[in-house]
Design a protein around this motif. Structure first.
Motif, PDB file in Angstrom:
ATOM      1  N   ALA A  22       8.449   8.986  30.570  1.00 16.22           N
ATOM      2  CA  ALA A  22       9.873   9.070  30.215  1.00 16.22           C
ATOM      3  C   ALA A  22      10.179   8.239  28.977  1.00 16.22           C
ATOM      4  O   ALA A  22      11.135   8.513  28.252  1.00 16.22           O
ATOM      5  N   GLU A  47      18.185  -0.174  32.093  1.00 16.74           N
ATOM      6  CA  GLU A  47      18.007   1.205  31.627  1.00 16.74           C
ATOM      7  C   GLU A  47      16.537   1.605  31.702  1.00 16.74           C
ATOM      8  O   GLU A  47      16.198   2.708  32.145  1.00 16.74           O
ATOM      9  N   ALA A  50      15.483   2.196  35.305  1.00 16.81           N
ATOM     10  CA  ALA A  50      15.994   3.459  35.822  1.00 16.81           C
ATOM     11  C   ALA A  50      15.136   4.628  35.342  1.00 16.81           C
ATOM     12  O   ALA A  50      14.836   5.556  36.109  1.00 16.81           O
ATOM     13  N   LEU A  51      14.711   4.585  34.094  1.00 14.34           N
ATOM     14  CA  LEU A  51      13.864   5.643  33.555  1.00 14.34           C
ATOM     15  C   LEU A  51      12.485   5.608  34.198  1.00 14.34           C
ATOM     16  O   LEU A  51      11.898   6.655  34.496  1.00 14.34           O
ATOM     17  N   CYS A  52      11.954   4.398  34.428  1.00 15.95           N
ATOM     18  CA  CYS A  52      10.648   4.279  35.077  1.00 15.95           C
ATOM     19  C   CYS A  52      10.678   4.838  36.493  1.00 15.95           C
ATOM     20  O   CYS A  52       9.724   5.484  36.933  1.00 15.95           O
ATOM     21  N   ASN A  53      11.757   4.577  37.219  1.00 13.05           N
ATOM     22  CA  ASN A  53      11.845   5.020  38.612  1.00 13.05           C
ATOM     23  C   ASN A  53      11.798   6.536  38.744  1.00 13.05           C
ATOM     24  O   ASN A  53      11.359   7.064  39.766  1.00 13.05           O
ATOM     25  N   GLY A  54      12.259   7.231  37.706  1.00 16.14           N
ATOM     26  CA  GLY A  54      12.235   8.698  37.758  1.00 16.14           C
ATOM     27  C   GLY A  54      11.129   9.311  36.924  1.00 16.14           C
ATOM     28  O   GLY A  54      11.105  10.526  36.727  1.00 16.14           O
ATOM     29  N   CYS A  55      10.222   8.489  36.446  1.00  7.46           N
ATOM     30  CA  CYS A  55       9.176   8.965  35.538  1.00  7.46           C
ATOM     31  C   CYS A  55       8.074   9.702  36.320  1.00  7.46           C
ATOM     32  O   CYS A  55       7.598   9.205  37.349  1.00  7.46           O
ATOM     33  N   PRO A  56       7.629  10.843  35.848  1.00  8.62           N
ATOM     34  CA  PRO A  56       6.602  11.622  36.573  1.00  8.62           C
ATOM     35  C   PRO A  56       5.207  10.982  36.546  1.00  8.62           C
ATOM     36  O   PRO A  56       4.357  11.353  37.353  1.00  8.62           O
ATOM     37  N   ARG A  58       4.683   7.540  36.661  1.00  8.65           N
ATOM     38  CA  ARG A  58       4.871   6.117  36.949  1.00  8.65           C
ATOM     39  C   ARG A  58       3.623   5.504  37.570  1.00  8.65           C
ATOM     40  O   ARG A  58       3.202   4.412  37.188  1.00  8.65           O
ATOM     41  N   GLY A  77       7.326   0.592  36.068  1.00  6.33           N
ATOM     42  CA  GLY A  77       8.515   0.057  36.732  1.00  6.33           C
ATOM     43  C   GLY A  77       8.387  -1.375  37.192  1.00  6.33           C
ATOM     44  O   GLY A  77       9.276  -1.892  37.874  1.00  6.33           O
TER      45      GLY A  77
END
Length: 232
Positions: A22, A47, A50-56, A58, A77
């Motif tokens: 991400a 920020e 938050a991007l790390c938590n939804g990163c494919p 991770r 994350g």
């Protein structure tokens, strides 16, 4: 966590997990290295998290950071401190080896080994603790033996520049040289004027702590007429 690589073709991006992160297309990759306690730093870090938590990718990102002992930034994350805790647990449980390659690790019983134990949160053995104690004592002894050879050397060793052109004194309140005690402003005056001051040495720059020679004056310079009359 990677730097921006928007210019790469889509087919090449699929070849590497980094290219699918991400963070790879984010316009401000520095937010994954946000440090400090300011509101902006905290906002940048939130920020990035938050991007790390939804990163494919991770999990792949975190695994790479742990395997390669990545020391800085947010990866998978997790912060630097969080990754160090995981590594300590893995090493203690035998799940992960200590880092290999590069310079060889200092042997236990040396100051460097003590520093490594402290940094990694490892148990400190008696030999390393003793080596650290000896090194600290030797450092203090060397510092005490390095006596200034002149008042000017004493002054340079214990001053630092301040904003606005001022100079701060960082040494002892009553510095001593060749058995005589001075106050910092007296030292500044003597090394600049080449003579002993008459009366008290004060500064006139508005900063009471300043010892810049150009900002201090003795009684003879502050009241030249009165001083000449008393001398007569």
């Amino acid at each position: 966590m990677t730097n921006s690589i928007n210019s790469l073709p889509a087919e090449k991006r699929k070849m590497n997990w980094r290219l699918q992160g991400a963070c790879s297309t984010h316009p401000e990759p520095d937010i994954w290295h946000a440090t400090g306690s300011t509101a902006q730093s905290r906002s940048d870090l939130d920020e990035a998290l938050a991007l790390c938590n939804g990163c494919p990718v991770r999990e792949a990102c975190l695994d790479w950071a742990l395997t390669n002992r990545e020391a800085y930034g947010l990866w998978g994350g997790l912060t630097e401190a969080e990754r160090r805790r995981i590594l300590r647990i893995r090493i203690a449980g035998g799940e992960s080896e200590r880092r290999r390659g590069g310079r060889p690790l200092a042997a236990c019983g040396t100051p460097s080994a003590y520093d490594r134990h402290v940094k990694l949160g490892e148990p400190i053995d008696d030999a390393c603790r003793a080596a650290h104690t000896r090194a600290s004592a030797e450092k203090r002894a060397r510092a005490s033996q390095q006596k200034p050879t002149s008042l000017e050397a004493l002054f340079k060793a214990h001053t630092k520049r301040l904003y606005g052109g001022h100079l701060a004194w960082t040494g002892p309140v009553k510095p001593s040289f060749k058995g005589r005690s001075y106050n910092p402003k007296q030292v500044a005056f003597i090394i600049d004027r080449g003579r002993e001051p008459v009366g008290r040495v004060l500064n006139d720059c508005g900063n009471s702590e300043c010892v810049l020679p150009a900002h201090v004056a003795d009684e003879a310079e502050r009241h030249p007429t009165a001083t000449k009359q008393l001398a007569a």
